[in-house]
Design a protein around this motif. Structure first.
Motif, PDB file in Angstrom:
ATOM      1  N   GLY A 231       0.856  -1.255   0.209  1.00 57.61           N
ATOM      2  CA  GLY A 231      -0.056   0.125  -0.034  1.00 57.61           C
ATOM      3  C   GLY A 231       0.941   1.093  -0.042  1.00 57.61           C
ATOM      4  O   GLY A 231       0.547   2.321  -0.590  1.00 57.61           O
TER       5      GLY A 231
ATOM      6  N   TYR B  63      -0.185   8.682   9.891  1.00 55.86           N
ATOM      7  CA  TYR B  63       0.885   7.832   9.325  1.00 55.86           C
ATOM      8  C   TYR B  63       2.022   8.691   8.874  1.00 55.86           C
ATOM      9  O   TYR B  63       1.763   9.620   8.076  1.00 55.86           O
TER      10      TYR B  63
ATOM     11  N   ASP C 270      -6.300   7.166   1.567  1.00 55.45           N
ATOM     12  CA  ASP C 270      -5.538   6.115   2.197  1.00 55.45           C
ATOM     13  C   ASP C 270      -6.658   4.893   2.810  1.00 55.45           C
ATOM     14  O   ASP C 270      -7.121   5.223   4.053  1.00 55.45           O
TER      15      ASP C 270
ATOM     16  N   THR D  93      -4.444  -1.797  -0.256  1.00 55.34           N
ATOM     17  CA  THR D  93      -3.594  -2.925   0.137  1.00 55.34           C
ATOM     18  C   THR D  93      -4.155  -4.278   0.573  1.00 55.34           C
ATOM     19  O   THR D  93      -5.158  -4.515   0.978  1.00 55.34           O
TER      20      THR D  93
HETATM   21  C1  LIG Z   1      -2.526   4.156   7.132  1.00 58.73           C
HETATM   22  C2  LIG Z   1      -1.496   3.294   6.503  1.00 58.73           C
HETATM   23  N1  LIG Z   1      -1.397   3.422   5.180  1.00 58.73           N
HETATM   24  C3  LIG Z   1      -0.479   2.739   4.689  1.00 58.73           C
HETATM   25  C4  LIG Z   1       0.050   1.555   5.175  1.00 58.73           C
HETATM   26  C5  LIG Z   1       1.138   0.829   4.319  1.00 58.73           C
HETATM   27  O1  LIG Z   1       0.813  -0.639   3.951  1.00 58.73           O
HETATM   28  P1  LIG Z   1       1.484  -1.775   3.325  1.00 58.73           P
HETATM   29  O2  LIG Z   1       2.093  -2.383   4.564  1.00 58.73           O
HETATM   30  O3  LIG Z   1       0.560  -2.230   2.701  1.00 58.73           O
HETATM   31  O4  LIG Z   1       2.479  -1.059   2.574  1.00 58.73           O
HETATM   32  C6  LIG Z   1       0.006   1.417   6.635  1.00 58.73           C
HETATM   33  C7  LIG Z   1       0.448   0.220   7.293  1.00 58.73           C
HETATM   34  O5  LIG Z   1       0.587   0.242   8.333  1.00 58.73           O
HETATM   35  C8  LIG Z   1      -0.896   2.286   7.220  1.00 58.73           C
HETATM   36  O6  LIG Z   1      -1.049   2.173   8.524  1.00 58.73           O
END
Ligand SMILES: Cc1ncc(COP(=O)(O)O)c(C=O)c1O
Length: 398
Positions: A100, A125, A204, A234
């Motif tokens: 993701g 994040y 997101d 994701t």
């Molecule tokens: C808010 C958010 N976006 C994106 C991600 C990234 O996900 P991925 O592990 O699939 O790259 C995370 C992972 O913890 C997240 O908490």
């Protein structure tokens, strides 16, 4: 002499990984650690997905594949996303990614010019702040505040932060670290602002499917928003496959094409055989996926109940994500601890309970009065949750 590029000084990090390293070092000294720090999942990936991956390897899906992903997966994912969100995507809107996270940097790279302002959640994040600043933009925070049942979106703050330079908005609905969620009305207001000020939005939706009660909604499904939303999708969380690295960008065609071009430059393509594995994940038997959600819900309830029984702590029970963001202001005061790092390290050393604090989720904002920690309950079994938080409670009572 080594001369490091100037832009590197603007690159942030995900400091939760540093807390992980500290916890691992403490465990190596022979101490018991209760891991609440990382949003990783200690449950196995569903067996049908694992089997499909092995089969794909044996079937020779081991070479390069198209830069934006295999057509079958792009098509199925568009259909799946449409069913869950009420959107109208086709294969051309889907660009498969190695996880993701890559969608964050690619969204910024494709749509932001240096000097542009980008609204982003804080606490949030940490990669948003990092990527905006690394690429020469101005990261403008908006925040959430404590409501009756959960954290609530600070809409007034958001509106006040919009300037003629604002180009992009990052919305992490089903939010890490707070477990916050926008109401339908709030999503409508955000859509209205995006249309009025011509903002493009990163939605997101990493936790869209990690939901225990109610139904997830996407900003992209509101009128006029599919054209200006880029969804971060994701497989990491919903299929307990964080380490496999597979996700997708779902975007208007023109943006999807640009992001596909970034893929060509960055990684050529995402892992070929894993794309076959998630085809099975999406279309195959969902029994194990449902079991994962059931287990997470039990953990949530156990953790929330214990946290709320501690004097000086209050904790919401979010309907989604696998995070809690308890307010520990009263407890810190009672213990005479005035800063986050002392609190976190003291609790780790005296109880073994390891967690992140607000400091790991973006630069603190001026005038923050309360103190919060983040507990991730995705990587720790329920008996350990009870034992660990029980020790935390006993320490708090001393
Ligand atoms: C808010 C958010 N976006 C994106 C991600 C990234 O996900 P991925 O592990 O699939 O790259 C995370 C992972 O913890 C997240 O908490």
């Amino acid at each position: 002499m080594l001369k490091i590029a100037d832009r590197m000084s603007r690159l942030g990090s995900e400091t939760a990984f540093a807390v992980s390293a500290e916890a691992a070092a403490f465990a190596k000294e022979g101490n018991k650690v209760y891991p609440f720090h990382l949003g990783d999942i200690n449950l196995p990936t569903p067996k049908n997905i694992v089997d499909a991956a092995f089969k794909a390897i044996r079937d020779g899906k081991t070479g390069y594949c198209p830069n934006s992903g295999i057509p079958q997966l792009r098509e199925l994912l568009a259909k799946d996303v449409n069913e869950a969100r009420g959107t109208h995507y086709a294969m051309e809107n889907v660009v498969i990614q190695p996880g993701g996270k890559p969608t964050i940097g690619k969204f910024i790279m494709a749509l932001m010019n240096p000097g542009d302002e980008v609204l982003y959640p804080n606490p949030g994040y940490p990669i948003y702040e990092s990527q905006i600043e690394f690429n020469g933009g101005k990261a403008v925070p908006y925040t959430y505040y404590e409501g009756k049942e959960n954290f609530e979106f600070d809409m007034d703050g958001l509106v006040k932060s919009i300037t003629p330079k604002t180009r992009l908005l990052v919305l992490n609905d089903l939010q890490n670290p707070m477990g916050a969620e926008c109401s339908k009305k709030e999503l409508e207001k955000i859509a209205e602002l995006a249309l009025k000020y011509d903002l493009y939005v990163l939605c997101d939706e990493a936790y869209f499917d990690i939901r225990y009660e109610g139904r997830s909604k996407s900003l992209a499904s509101l009128p006029g928003m599919e054209e200006r939303s880029v969804i971060l999708y994701t497989f990491s969380k919903k299929f307990a496959m964080t380490g496999w690295r597979l996700g997708a960008t779902i975007a208007p065609k023109e943006i999807a094409t640009l992001i596909g071009k970034i893929n060509v430059n960055d990684e050529s393509c995402s892992n070929h055989f894993i794309q076959y594995a998630v085809l099975e994940g999406l279309a195959g038997d969902q029994t194990e996926v449902k079991k994962i959600l059931g287990i997470l819900k039990e953990r949530r309830d156990a953790a929330v109940d214990i946290m709320n029984s501690i004097d000086g702590v209050t904790c919401f029970r979010p309907n989604a994500t696998f995070y809690l963001f308890p307010n520990v202001t009263g407890l810190m005061k009672r213990k005479g601890i005035a800063d986050y790092d002392t609190f976190r390290k003291t609790v780790l050393h005296e109880t073994g309970v390891s967690f992140c604090t607000r400091l790991h989720f973006g630069r603190p904002l001026p005038n923050e009065k309360n103190f919060y920690i983040r507990l991730a309950y995705s990587g720790i079994n329920i008996d350990q949750i009870k034992e660990g938080l029980g020790k935390f409670k006993a320490w708090a009572a001393k």
